[in-house]
Design a protein around this motif. Structure first.
Motif, PDB file in Angstrom:
ATOM      1  N   ILE A  30       0.836  -1.205   0.000  1.00 40.87           N
ATOM      2  CA  ILE A  30       0.000   0.000   0.000  1.00 40.87           C
ATOM      3  C   ILE A  30       0.868   1.251   0.000  1.00 40.87           C
ATOM      4  O   ILE A  30       0.622   2.196  -0.747  1.00 40.87           O
ATOM      5  CB  ILE A  30      -0.958  -0.023   1.214  1.00 40.87           C
ATOM      6  CG1 ILE A  30      -2.011  -1.121   1.027  1.00 40.87           C
ATOM      7  CG2 ILE A  30      -1.614   1.332   1.413  1.00 40.87           C
ATOM      8  CD1 ILE A  30      -2.852  -1.395   2.253  1.00 40.87           C
ATOM      9  N   ARG A  31       1.901   1.252   0.822  1.00 41.88           N
ATOM     10  CA  ARG A  31       2.779   2.431   0.899  1.00 41.88           C
ATOM     11  C   ARG A  31       3.592   2.637  -0.370  1.00 41.88           C
ATOM     12  O   ARG A  31       3.936   3.767  -0.711  1.00 41.88           O
ATOM     13  CB  ARG A  31       3.686   2.313   2.113  1.00 41.88           C
ATOM     14  CG  ARG A  31       2.930   2.530   3.407  1.00 41.88           C
ATOM     15  CD  ARG A  31       3.836   2.537   4.619  1.00 41.88           C
ATOM     16  NE  ARG A  31       3.053   2.816   5.816  1.00 41.88           N
ATOM     17  CZ  ARG A  31       2.980   2.019   6.860  1.00 41.88           C
ATOM     18  NH1 ARG A  31       3.661   0.888   6.883  1.00 41.88           N
ATOM     19  NH2 ARG A  31       2.250   2.344   7.897  1.00 41.88           N
ATOM     20  N   GLU A  32       3.903   1.560  -1.091  1.00 37.43           N
ATOM     21  CA  GLU A  32       4.631   1.678  -2.362  1.00 37.43           C
ATOM     22  C   GLU A  32       3.823   2.449  -3.399  1.00 37.43           C
ATOM     23  O   GLU A  32       4.392   3.049  -4.304  1.00 37.43           O
ATOM     24  CB  GLU A  32       4.977   0.299  -2.919  1.00 37.43           C
ATOM     25  CG  GLU A  32       6.089  -0.396  -2.182  1.00 37.43           C
ATOM     26  CD  GLU A  32       6.289  -1.830  -2.657  1.00 37.43           C
ATOM     27  OE1 GLU A  32       5.589  -2.267  -3.597  1.00 37.43           O
ATOM     28  OE2 GLU A  32       7.144  -2.514  -2.078  1.00 37.43           O
ATOM     29  N   GLN A  33       2.505   2.437  -3.260  1.00 39.21           N
ATOM     30  CA  GLN A  33       1.644   3.150  -4.201  1.00 39.21           C
ATOM     31  C   GLN A  33       1.510   4.627  -3.837  1.00 39.21           C
ATOM     32  O   GLN A  33       0.857   5.379  -4.545  1.00 39.21           O
ATOM     33  CB  GLN A  33       0.247   2.523  -4.238  1.00 39.21           C
ATOM     34  CG  GLN A  33       0.228   1.050  -4.522  1.00 39.21           C
ATOM     35  CD  GLN A  33       1.141   0.642  -5.660  1.00 39.21           C
ATOM     36  OE1 GLN A  33       1.068   1.216  -6.732  1.00 39.21           O
ATOM     37  NE2 GLN A  33       2.000  -0.326  -5.413  1.00 39.21           N
ATOM     38  N   GLY A  34       2.125   5.032  -2.735  1.00 39.17           N
ATOM     39  CA  GLY A  34       2.052   6.421  -2.303  1.00 39.17           C
ATOM     40  C   GLY A  34       0.933   6.696  -1.324  1.00 39.17           C
ATOM     41  O   GLY A  34       0.692   7.844  -0.950  1.00 39.17           O
ATOM     42  N   CYS A  35       0.231   5.664  -0.905  1.00 42.43           N
ATOM     43  CA  CYS A  35      -0.859   5.808   0.055  1.00 42.43           C
ATOM     44  C   CYS A  35      -0.290   5.880   1.469  1.00 42.43           C
ATOM     45  O   CYS A  35       0.814   5.414   1.724  1.00 42.43           O
ATOM     46  CB  CYS A  35      -1.809   4.619  -0.030  1.00 42.43           C
ATOM     47  SG  CYS A  35      -2.445   4.262  -1.653  1.00 42.43           S
ATOM     48  N   GLU A  36      -1.073   6.450   2.364  1.00 39.25           N
ATOM     49  CA  GLU A  36      -0.706   6.470   3.772  1.00 39.25           C
ATOM     50  C   GLU A  36      -1.681   5.571   4.519  1.00 39.25           C
ATOM     51  O   GLU A  36      -2.885   5.711   4.379  1.00 39.25           O
ATOM     52  CB  GLU A  36      -0.815   7.880   4.344  1.00 39.25           C
ATOM     53  CG  GLU A  36       0.200   8.855   3.812  1.00 39.25           C
ATOM     54  CD  GLU A  36       0.018  10.228   4.434  1.00 39.25           C
ATOM     55  OE1 GLU A  36      -0.342  10.311   5.631  1.00 39.25           O
ATOM     56  OE2 GLU A  36       0.223  11.207   3.721  1.00 39.25           O
ATOM     57  N   ILE A  37      -1.147   4.659   5.306  1.00 40.38           N
ATOM     58  CA  ILE A  37      -1.985   3.807   6.132  1.00 40.38           C
ATOM     59  C   ILE A  37      -1.531   3.992   7.567  1.00 40.38           C
ATOM     60  O   ILE A  37      -0.337   3.959   7.863  1.00 40.38           O
ATOM     61  CB  ILE A  37      -1.927   2.327   5.687  1.00 40.38           C
ATOM     62  CG1 ILE A  37      -2.925   1.497   6.480  1.00 40.38           C
ATOM     63  CG2 ILE A  37      -0.536   1.767   5.734  1.00 40.38           C
ATOM     64  CD1 ILE A  37      -3.192   0.138   5.896  1.00 40.38           C
ATOM     65  N   SER A  38      -2.494   4.248   8.443  1.00 42.08           N
ATOM     66  CA  SER A  38      -2.130   4.497   9.832  1.00 42.08           C
ATOM     67  C   SER A  38      -3.238   3.998  10.753  1.00 42.08           C
ATOM     68  O   SER A  38      -4.394   3.873  10.354  1.00 42.08           O
ATOM     69  CB  SER A  38      -1.902   5.987  10.065  1.00 42.08           C
ATOM     70  OG  SER A  38      -3.069   6.719   9.745  1.00 42.08           O
ATOM     71  N   ARG A  39      -2.827   3.735  11.959  1.00 38.38           N
ATOM     72  CA  ARG A  39      -3.746   3.255  12.974  1.00 38.38           C
ATOM     73  C   ARG A  39      -4.493   4.453  13.559  1.00 38.38           C
ATOM     74  O   ARG A  39      -3.930   5.531  13.735  1.00 38.38           O
ATOM     75  CB  ARG A  39      -2.950   2.552  14.064  1.00 38.38           C
ATOM     76  CG  ARG A  39      -3.767   1.802  15.032  1.00 38.38           C
ATOM     77  CD  ARG A  39      -2.864   0.991  15.915  1.00 38.38           C
ATOM     78  NE  ARG A  39      -3.625   0.375  16.973  1.00 38.38           N
ATOM     79  CZ  ARG A  39      -3.104  -0.299  17.960  1.00 38.38           C
ATOM     80  NH1 ARG A  39      -1.793  -0.441  18.029  1.00 38.38           N
ATOM     81  NH2 ARG A  39      -3.853  -0.831  18.884  1.00 38.38           N
ATOM     82  N   ILE A  40      -5.759   4.258  13.873  1.00 36.55           N
ATOM     83  CA  ILE A  40      -6.563   5.318  14.473  1.00 36.55           C
ATOM     84  C   ILE A  40      -6.433   5.202  15.985  1.00 36.55           C
ATOM     85  O   ILE A  40      -7.007   4.305  16.606  1.00 36.55           O
ATOM     86  CB  ILE A  40      -8.040   5.207  14.056  1.00 36.55           C
ATOM     87  CG1 ILE A  40      -8.165   5.299  12.541  1.00 36.55           C
ATOM     88  CG2 ILE A  40      -8.867   6.297  14.718  1.00 36.55           C
ATOM     89  CD1 ILE A  40      -9.559   5.028  12.019  1.00 36.55           C
ATOM     90  N   GLY A  41      -5.658   6.095  16.560  1.00 44.09           N
ATOM     91  CA  GLY A  41      -5.455   6.073  18.008  1.00 44.09           C
ATOM     92  C   GLY A  41      -4.873   4.767  18.481  1.00 44.09           C
ATOM     93  O   GLY A  41      -3.922   4.251  17.920  1.00 44.09           O
ATOM     94  N   ARG A  42      -5.477   4.219  19.523  1.00 40.98           N
ATOM     95  CA  ARG A  42      -5.021   2.940  20.059  1.00 40.98           C
ATOM     96  C   ARG A  42      -6.007   1.830  19.748  1.00 40.98           C
ATOM     97  O   ARG A  42      -5.956   0.749  20.328  1.00 40.98           O
ATOM     98  CB  ARG A  42      -4.839   3.071  21.566  1.00 40.98           C
ATOM     99  CG  ARG A  42      -3.740   4.059  21.919  1.00 40.98           C
ATOM    100  CD  ARG A  42      -3.582   4.216  23.393  1.00 40.98           C
ATOM    101  NE  ARG A  42      -3.045   2.994  23.968  1.00 40.98           N
ATOM    102  CZ  ARG A  42      -2.947   2.751  25.259  1.00 40.98           C
ATOM    103  NH1 ARG A  42      -3.344   3.663  26.121  1.00 40.98           N
ATOM    104  NH2 ARG A  42      -2.448   1.626  25.701  1.00 40.98           N
TER     105      ARG A  42
END
Length: 125
Positions: A30-42
């Protein structure tokens, strides 16, 4: 799909890590495509920030992969892609000024009314 003030839409991914195997490989893809993936809080929920082209690339790569547990994400992203907001549709049309109503509908699965509104806004301001 929700769009914050900076106009980069984000997609909620509920229980992301619990649904996929090889999560590190999927996050890297996913990150290789330039997208950002992140966890929402905890929480166990994640969010994906991507533009339309990045979404298309990510969906096609996931569909081409041999990992079965990733397919739910491709389906989820495809459903979210269908609910693009007006600003995102306008951005897509601005990147390709000669786009037609039918081509915009085909690429984004928007309604004919949404496509006409975007094209009218693009042509007539």
């Amino acid at each position: 799909m929700k769009t914050p003030k900076n106009h980069v839409p984000y997609i909620a991914l509920p229980s992301f890590l619990r649904r996929v195997l090889k999560a590190y490989a999927l996050k890297a893809l996913i990150r290789e495509q330039g997208c950002e993936i992140s966890r929402i809080g905890r929480s166990r929920n994640w969010q994906l920030k991507a533009n339309f082209q990045q979404l298309e690339q990510t969906i096609s790569l996931i569909e081409q992969s041999e990992e079965i547990s990733w397919q739910w994400l491709a389906i989820h992203l495809s459903k979210q892609r269908k609910s693009l907001g007006f600003d995102m549709l306008l951005t897509i049309a601005q990147h390709k000024p000669e786009i037609t109503v039918s081509e915009l509908i085909q690429r984004t699965d928007c309604t004919i009314a949404e496509a006409r509104r975007v094209i009218d806004t693009l042509e007539f301001g």
